[in-house]
Design an enzyme around this catalytic site. Sequence first.
Site, PDB file in Angstrom:
ATOM      1  N   ASN A 190      90.351 -33.146  -4.244  1.00 51.69           N
ATOM      2  CA  ASN A 190      89.602 -33.284  -5.288  1.00 51.69           C
ATOM      3  C   ASN A 190      90.271 -32.838  -6.750  1.00 51.69           C
ATOM      4  O   ASN A 190      90.071 -32.847  -7.840  1.00 51.69           O
ATOM      5  CB  ASN A 190      88.110 -32.914  -5.264  1.00 51.69           C
ATOM      6  CG  ASN A 190      87.936 -31.387  -5.375  1.00 51.69           C
ATOM      7  OD1 ASN A 190      89.291 -30.609  -5.046  1.00 51.69           O
ATOM      8  ND2 ASN A 190      86.895 -30.728  -5.351  1.00 51.69           N
TER       9      ASN A 190
ATOM     10  N   HIS B 136      91.657 -29.746  -6.899  1.00 50.16           N
ATOM     11  CA  HIS B 136      91.450 -28.379  -7.126  1.00 50.16           C
ATOM     12  C   HIS B 136      92.544 -27.366  -6.933  1.00 50.16           C
ATOM     13  O   HIS B 136      93.589 -27.796  -6.020  1.00 50.16           O
ATOM     14  CB  HIS B 136      89.998 -27.532  -6.507  1.00 50.16           C
ATOM     15  CG  HIS B 136      90.296 -27.324  -4.981  1.00 50.16           C
ATOM     16  ND1 HIS B 136      89.035 -27.528  -4.051  1.00 50.16           N
ATOM     17  CD2 HIS B 136      91.092 -26.867  -4.280  1.00 50.16           C
ATOM     18  CE1 HIS B 136      89.494 -27.175  -2.829  1.00 50.16           C
ATOM     19  NE2 HIS B 136      90.738 -26.726  -3.078  1.00 50.16           N
TER      20      HIS B 136
ATOM     21  N   GLU C 293      87.147 -25.755  -9.053  1.00 49.60           N
ATOM     22  CA  GLU C 293      86.719 -27.041  -8.708  1.00 49.60           C
ATOM     23  C   GLU C 293      86.660 -27.936  -9.832  1.00 49.60           C
ATOM     24  O   GLU C 293      87.009 -27.208 -11.047  1.00 49.60           O
ATOM     25  CB  GLU C 293      85.371 -26.781  -7.911  1.00 49.60           C
ATOM     26  CG  GLU C 293      85.346 -26.161  -6.878  1.00 49.60           C
ATOM     27  CD  GLU C 293      86.072 -26.850  -5.525  1.00 49.60           C
ATOM     28  OE1 GLU C 293      86.692 -28.004  -5.843  1.00 49.60           O
ATOM     29  OE2 GLU C 293      85.483 -26.699  -4.532  1.00 49.60           O
TER      30      GLU C 293
ATOM     31  N   ASP D 170      92.811 -16.724  -3.793  1.00 48.99           N
ATOM     32  CA  ASP D 170      91.302 -16.606  -3.824  1.00 48.99           C
ATOM     33  C   ASP D 170      91.131 -16.236  -2.196  1.00 48.99           C
ATOM     34  O   ASP D 170      91.994 -15.849  -1.492  1.00 48.99           O
ATOM     35  CB  ASP D 170      90.912 -18.098  -3.645  1.00 48.99           C
ATOM     36  CG  ASP D 170      92.062 -19.069  -3.092  1.00 48.99           C
ATOM     37  OD1 ASP D 170      92.724 -18.866  -2.334  1.00 48.99           O
ATOM     38  OD2 ASP D 170      91.669 -20.391  -3.210  1.00 48.99           O
TER      39      ASP D 170
HETATM   40  C1  GLP Z   1      91.698 -24.603  -0.125  1.00 45.67           C
HETATM   41  C2  GLP Z   1      92.385 -23.590  -0.861  1.00 45.67           C
HETATM   42  C3  GLP Z   1      93.602 -23.991  -1.962  1.00 45.67           C
HETATM   43  C4  GLP Z   1      94.384 -24.960  -1.034  1.00 45.67           C
HETATM   44  C5  GLP Z   1      93.329 -26.397  -0.517  1.00 45.67           C
HETATM   45  C6  GLP Z   1      94.137 -27.151   0.364  1.00 45.67           C
HETATM   46  O1  GLP Z   1      90.632 -25.040  -0.763  1.00 45.67           O
HETATM   47  N1  GLP Z   1      91.448 -22.680  -1.659  1.00 45.67           N
HETATM   48  O2  GLP Z   1      94.373 -23.098  -2.337  1.00 45.67           O
HETATM   49  O3  GLP Z   1      95.482 -25.556  -1.753  1.00 45.67           O
HETATM   50  O4  GLP Z   1      92.562 -25.532   0.245  1.00 45.67           O
HETATM   51  O5  GLP Z   1      94.361 -27.059   1.654  1.00 45.67           O
HETATM   52  P1  GLP Z   1      95.441 -27.754   2.681  1.00 45.67           P
HETATM   53  O6  GLP Z   1      96.664 -26.958   2.252  1.00 45.67           O
HETATM   54  O7  GLP Z   1      94.881 -27.220   3.982  1.00 45.67           O
HETATM   55  O8  GLP Z   1      95.112 -29.225   2.260  1.00 45.67           O
END
Ligand code: GLP
Length: 242
Positions: free
Chosen positions: A136, A138, A143, A67
Amino acid sequence: MQVIKVKDYAEMSEKACEWFVGKLKEMETPVLGLATGSTPEGLYDHLIQKYKDGEISFQDVKTFNLDEYIGLAGDNPNSYRYFMNEKLFNNIDIKQENTFVPNGVATDLEKECTDYEQLIKDAGGIDIQLLGIGSNGHIGFNEPGAKFDGRTHIENLAQATIDANARFFDSMDDVPKQAVTMGIGSIIESKEILLLASGENKADAIAGVIDGELTEALPASILKQHPRVTIIADEAALAKVK
Ligand code: GLP
């Protein structure tokens, strides 16, 4: 679904690296799906070290990131392209032209989405998809409520995600509200998936994935349906699993 329980973030990163290196060595031209966020950073550090030690090479590797924020160009330090260059690509022998991240400032974003799908297809699909998970549930930026058969598309970020991402930006106004993300349908086509999770703020989402039902309200629950999923998670992230 194979669940590997580790003590903490450091052990999760080490185990993930071990797992990844094993897979890389089995493949001649690996196509990797990569993720951003704090979760895979430790893994990327270890992979860089393995490359420096001469144990692995990325010369024949192609990568597709999940993404990118809409409105952030690749030279913006908060963009995922910048993150990937800094945290991994610039430190290994991968060819820059073999690294793909959606372009969040494309003039035609719809076309960017269909082109991205095509690029993945042309590469023969993703062999290994690395995933983090939002608190959440995702995956990528899909989402809660995202369609299980969704392809790469523009997603409006949930407030919880905007709040979680705010820590990286100067002000709330600067936090992107939309992203281009591979869809759940695109993600699930990967031949194999590795999900990493660390910390208590992931515990509800991980319990939902392991013990809960299959529901679009928890995007990561789709992993229940995939035949080759490995979860490496620490004690805090697994705390609510039965
Ligand atoms: C973002 C990314 C996800 C990732 C998530 C969790 O939203 N788009 O791909 O898994 O954050 O982030 P973190 O690893 O910093 O907890």
